[in-house]
Design an enzyme around this catalytic site. Structure first.
Site, PDB file in Angstrom:
ATOM      1  N   ASP A   1       0.846  -1.193   0.000  1.00  0.00           N
ATOM      2  CA  ASP A   1       0.000   0.000   0.000  1.00  0.00           C
ATOM      3  C   ASP A   1       0.881   1.243   0.000  1.00  0.00           C
ATOM      4  O   ASP A   1       1.847   1.319   0.759  1.00  0.00           O
ATOM      5  CB  ASP A   1      -0.926  -0.007   1.220  1.00  0.00           C
ATOM      6  CG  ASP A   1      -2.077   0.970   1.068  1.00  0.00           C
ATOM      7  OD1 ASP A   1      -2.412   1.342  -0.079  1.00  0.00           O
ATOM      8  OD2 ASP A   1      -2.655   1.366   2.097  1.00  0.00           O
TER       9      ASP A   1
ATOM     10  N   HIS B   1      -3.467  13.954   1.602  1.00  0.00           N
ATOM     11  CA  HIS B   1      -3.630  12.975   2.685  1.00  0.00           C
ATOM     12  C   HIS B   1      -2.373  12.909   3.550  1.00  0.00           C
ATOM     13  O   HIS B   1      -2.457  12.934   4.786  1.00  0.00           O
ATOM     14  CB  HIS B   1      -3.952  11.592   2.100  1.00  0.00           C
ATOM     15  CG  HIS B   1      -3.990  10.506   3.127  1.00  0.00           C
ATOM     16  ND1 HIS B   1      -5.014  10.381   4.043  1.00  0.00           N
ATOM     17  CD2 HIS B   1      -3.117   9.502   3.409  1.00  0.00           C
ATOM     18  CE1 HIS B   1      -4.772   9.336   4.837  1.00  0.00           C
ATOM     19  NE2 HIS B   1      -3.631   8.790   4.468  1.00  0.00           N
TER      20      HIS B   1
ATOM     21  N   GLU C   1     -10.109   3.922   4.435  1.00  0.00           N
ATOM     22  CA  GLU C   1      -9.292   4.705   3.510  1.00  0.00           C
ATOM     23  C   GLU C   1      -9.780   4.375   2.103  1.00  0.00           C
ATOM     24  O   GLU C   1      -9.720   3.224   1.667  1.00  0.00           O
ATOM     25  CB  GLU C   1      -7.799   4.387   3.685  1.00  0.00           C
ATOM     26  CG  GLU C   1      -7.270   4.871   5.031  1.00  0.00           C
ATOM     27  CD  GLU C   1      -5.756   4.881   5.151  1.00  0.00           C
ATOM     28  OE1 GLU C   1      -5.085   4.124   4.401  1.00  0.00           O
ATOM     29  OE2 GLU C   1      -5.244   5.642   5.990  1.00  0.00           O
TER      30      GLU C   1
ATOM     31  N   GLU D   1      -9.390   4.127  -1.626  1.00  0.00           N
ATOM     32  CA  GLU D   1      -8.206   4.012  -2.485  1.00  0.00           C
ATOM     33  C   GLU D   1      -8.567   3.314  -3.794  1.00  0.00           C
ATOM     34  O   GLU D   1      -9.632   2.715  -3.933  1.00  0.00           O
ATOM     35  CB  GLU D   1      -7.117   3.170  -1.791  1.00  0.00           C
ATOM     36  CG  GLU D   1      -6.730   3.680  -0.404  1.00  0.00           C
ATOM     37  CD  GLU D   1      -5.470   3.024   0.137  1.00  0.00           C
ATOM     38  OE1 GLU D   1      -4.724   2.401  -0.658  1.00  0.00           O
ATOM     39  OE2 GLU D   1      -5.237   3.132   1.352  1.00  0.00           O
TER      40      GLU D   1
ATOM     41  N   ASP E   1      -8.979   0.414   2.599  1.00  0.00           N
ATOM     42  CA  ASP E   1      -7.939   0.010   3.542  1.00  0.00           C
ATOM     43  C   ASP E   1      -8.427   0.357   4.953  1.00  0.00           C
ATOM     44  O   ASP E   1      -8.114   1.404   5.504  1.00  0.00           O
ATOM     45  CB  ASP E   1      -6.642   0.754   3.185  1.00  0.00           C
ATOM     46  CG  ASP E   1      -5.532   0.517   4.179  1.00  0.00           C
ATOM     47  OD1 ASP E   1      -5.572  -0.511   4.880  1.00  0.00           O
ATOM     48  OD2 ASP E   1      -4.629   1.370   4.260  1.00  0.00           O
TER      49      ASP E   1
ATOM     50  N   ARG F   1      -7.058   3.532  13.872  1.00  0.00           N
ATOM     51  CA  ARG F   1      -6.124   4.652  14.081  1.00  0.00           C
ATOM     52  C   ARG F   1      -5.444   4.617  15.436  1.00  0.00           C
ATOM     53  O   ARG F   1      -4.302   5.062  15.570  1.00  0.00           O
ATOM     54  CB  ARG F   1      -6.881   5.975  13.934  1.00  0.00           C
ATOM     55  CG  ARG F   1      -7.523   6.184  12.592  1.00  0.00           C
ATOM     56  CD  ARG F   1      -6.519   6.146  11.474  1.00  0.00           C
ATOM     57  NE  ARG F   1      -7.163   6.385  10.181  1.00  0.00           N
ATOM     58  CZ  ARG F   1      -6.550   6.211   9.021  1.00  0.00           C
ATOM     59  NH1 ARG F   1      -5.292   5.782   8.982  1.00  0.00           N
ATOM     60  NH2 ARG F   1      -7.180   6.438   7.894  1.00  0.00           N
TER      61      ARG F   1
ATOM     62  N   GLN G   1      -2.808   1.957  15.229  1.00  0.00           N
ATOM     63  CA  GLN G   1      -1.784   2.454  14.304  1.00  0.00           C
ATOM     64  C   GLN G   1      -0.879   3.493  14.974  1.00  0.00           C
ATOM     65  O   GLN G   1       0.347   3.450  14.840  1.00  0.00           O
ATOM     66  CB  GLN G   1      -2.478   3.062  13.074  1.00  0.00           C
ATOM     67  CG  GLN G   1      -1.519   3.614  12.022  1.00  0.00           C
ATOM     68  CD  GLN G   1      -2.265   4.325  10.879  1.00  0.00           C
ATOM     69  OE1 GLN G   1      -3.488   4.415  10.867  1.00  0.00           O
ATOM     70  NE2 GLN G   1      -1.505   4.821   9.918  1.00  0.00           N
TER      71      GLN G   1
ATOM     72  N   LYS H   1      -3.682  -2.195  10.369  1.00  0.00           N
ATOM     73  CA  LYS H   1      -4.134  -2.277   8.977  1.00  0.00           C
ATOM     74  C   LYS H   1      -4.412  -3.716   8.533  1.00  0.00           C
ATOM     75  O   LYS H   1      -5.186  -3.929   7.603  1.00  0.00           O
ATOM     76  CB  LYS H   1      -3.030  -1.738   8.053  1.00  0.00           C
ATOM     77  CG  LYS H   1      -2.619  -0.301   8.302  1.00  0.00           C
ATOM     78  CD  LYS H   1      -3.557   0.634   7.599  1.00  0.00           C
ATOM     79  CE  LYS H   1      -2.981   2.042   7.533  1.00  0.00           C
ATOM     80  NZ  LYS H   1      -3.862   2.929   6.778  1.00  0.00           N
TER      81      LYS H   1
ATOM     82  N   THR I   1      -8.686  -5.763   4.310  1.00  0.00           N
ATOM     83  CA  THR I   1      -8.645  -4.807   3.197  1.00  0.00           C
ATOM     84  C   THR I   1      -9.686  -5.289   2.197  1.00  0.00           C
ATOM     85  O   THR I   1      -9.631  -6.446   1.775  1.00  0.00           O
ATOM     86  CB  THR I   1      -7.255  -4.801   2.525  1.00  0.00           C
ATOM     87  OG1 THR I   1      -6.256  -4.546   3.513  1.00  0.00           O
ATOM     88  CG2 THR I   1      -7.183  -3.747   1.425  1.00  0.00           C
TER      89      THR I   1
ATOM     90  N   GLU J   1      -9.445  12.300   8.611  1.00  0.00           N
ATOM     91  CA  GLU J   1      -9.293  13.627   8.012  1.00  0.00           C
ATOM     92  C   GLU J   1     -10.624  14.382   8.013  1.00  0.00           C
ATOM     93  O   GLU J   1     -10.665  15.581   8.280  1.00  0.00           O
ATOM     94  CB  GLU J   1      -8.795  13.506   6.573  1.00  0.00           C
ATOM     95  CG  GLU J   1      -7.391  12.953   6.434  1.00  0.00           C
ATOM     96  CD  GLU J   1      -7.093  12.568   4.998  1.00  0.00           C
ATOM     97  OE1 GLU J   1      -7.434  11.429   4.604  1.00  0.00           O
ATOM     98  OE2 GLU J   1      -6.552  13.414   4.273  1.00  0.00           O
TER      99      GLU J   1
HETATM  100 CA    CA Z   1      -3.818   3.039   3.000  1.00  0.00          CA
END
Ligand code: CA
Length: 401
Positions: free
Chosen positions: A118, A125, A191, A193, A225, A229, A232, A245, A249, A350
């Site tokens: 990834d 971002h 996420e 993507e 994804d 948080r 992480q 993560k 996915t 975000e």
């Molecule tokens: Ca990602």
């Protein structure tokens, strides 16, 4: 000449004849997964079209891998033949006998995923996350504009759209906590993507050039994804994402071939400083895709792919520049797609600025991060050939506690 198909394609369909994305499905009341192509609201069983041939055998399996391994000349041949079957009447009876309504088939994970990587290719971002995770330092780290930053993820937990996502357990430690605590993540995020699927491999010890992208990459999927948080933030220094993560996915069931994305190609943003020569593209693979992120049916973001700083061809060239081999089924994610506007951010961290600014949903509730029972659905569209719009279907998943 505009392509016309005799198969009914509703106005606004994701799957006009200019798209023809590949998936793996099982027909109703049938045994055995096989490869198909979506057209309008139906899927054409390609294993039946090529029945009795070696190609047909490679299409009568539970993943696209054996077809992908055949390489770009064969991908082009099959696309040309399928286009002819759907746009001329010559073999209409054969085709009609092997069309199934998409809403009646079971769609499977389209690719047996080999390695999963990834990236982190959106400047917006990376800047937003840098500000939140390192408030006292520079938002972008010194390497960011010199190479596409990435990490190796967990291919075994890549799942197809519709698969529930179990809230992960793990360690977290807030700045004020005296010691780490263990339990279900309280900051479960998404996420939005794009994922790129490698079809043709490469030899260990050789690099794939930045202009050889389409000889190796077959197509693109939507990718979510899922990210914890809190896990992480505690674990990622110094080696990057791990358990925050690797629990899941999700990807869309349809792989849109690069051949269908030619009309969507745009230049990447100006890259300053100029990257090293191995990352300089002659004809950049920027893509004019518009994504849409829905939370429980309400649109919460519309990320634009066209602003992504690094192109997927640059990501692929960087992946192999040290001599690492590619394998059929390798999957690499673009990184979260975030645009410059507040409603173009591709993650909740975000959109809510790490929980500071909750978002309001139409049912009167608010969200900072995901709650059990929440469903996230990502869709995308792009300009296709003949001025049509092509779509990617969707990648969707529901959180379970
Ligand atoms: Ca990602």
């Amino acid at each position: 000449m505009t392509l016309q198909t005799w198969v009914p394609v509703p106005e606004g369909s994701d799957f006009p004849v200019q798209n023809l994305p590949y998936g793996v499905f099982t027909p109703p009341r049938a045994q055995g997964a096989r490869v198909g192509v979506a057209i309008g609201e139906q899927v054409l069983d390609l294993s039946a079209i090529w029945a009795g041939t070696p190609l047909g055998a490679d299409l009568a399996t539970g993943s696209l891998n054996r077809f992908l391994r055949r390489g770009p000349a064969e991908w082009a041949y099959v696309r040309e033949r399928v286009t002819a079957l759907l746009t001329t009447e010559d073999q209409r009876r054969l085709v009609e006998a092997n069309l199934y309504p998409i809403d009646q088939v079971t769609l499977h994970l389209p690719v047996e995923v080999a390695d999963y990587v990834d990236f982190y290719a959106s400047e917006q971002h990376a800047t937003n996350l840098g500000r939140m995770f390192r408030p006292d330092g520079a938002a972008l780290l010194p390497n960011w504009k010199h190479l596409p930053v990435g990490y190796h993820g967990r291919s075994g937990t890549v799942v197809v759209s519709g698969t529930d996502v179990v809230r992960p357990n793990g360690q977290r430690k807030g700045p004020q906590d005296p010691a780490p605590v263990f339990g279900p993540s309280v900051k479960l995020d998404i996420e939005a993507e794009l994922g790129f699927v490698v079809g043709a491999g490469s030899a260990m010890g050789s690099a794939v050039g930045v202009d050889e992208f389409a000889q190796h990459v077959f197509g693109a999927v939507l990718l979510n994804d899922w990210s914890a948080r809190d896990i992480q933030a505690w674990e990622y220094v110094p080696l990057g994402p791990f358990l925050g993560k690797s629990f899941a996915t999700s990807i869309s069931p349809w792989v849109v071939p690069l051949a269908a994305l030619e009309a969507a190609r745009v230049a990447t943003p100006v890259q300053d400083p100029e990257p090293l020569p191995y990352l300089v593209e002659k004809e950049p693979w920027g893509l004019d895709l518009r994504l849409r992120v829905e939370l429980n049916g309400a649109v919460v973001s519309r990320p634009p792919y066209a602003g992504m700083y690094w192109s997927p061809a640059q990501m692929l060239a960087h992946t192999t520049v040290n001599g690492a081999a590619l394998r059929t089924g390798d999957l690499f994610g673009s990184g979260t797609i975030s645009g410059p506007e507040a409603d173009q951010r591709g993650s909740l961290i975000e959109l809510t600025w790490n929980g500071r600014d909750p978002i309001a949903l139409p049912d009167g509730t608010t969200r900072t991060f995901l709650e059990d029972g929440d469903t996230v659905t990502i869709t995308a569209s792009a300009p296709g050939a003949d001025g049509v719009r092509i779509g990617f279907g969707e990648v969707s998943g529901t959180v379970r506690g």
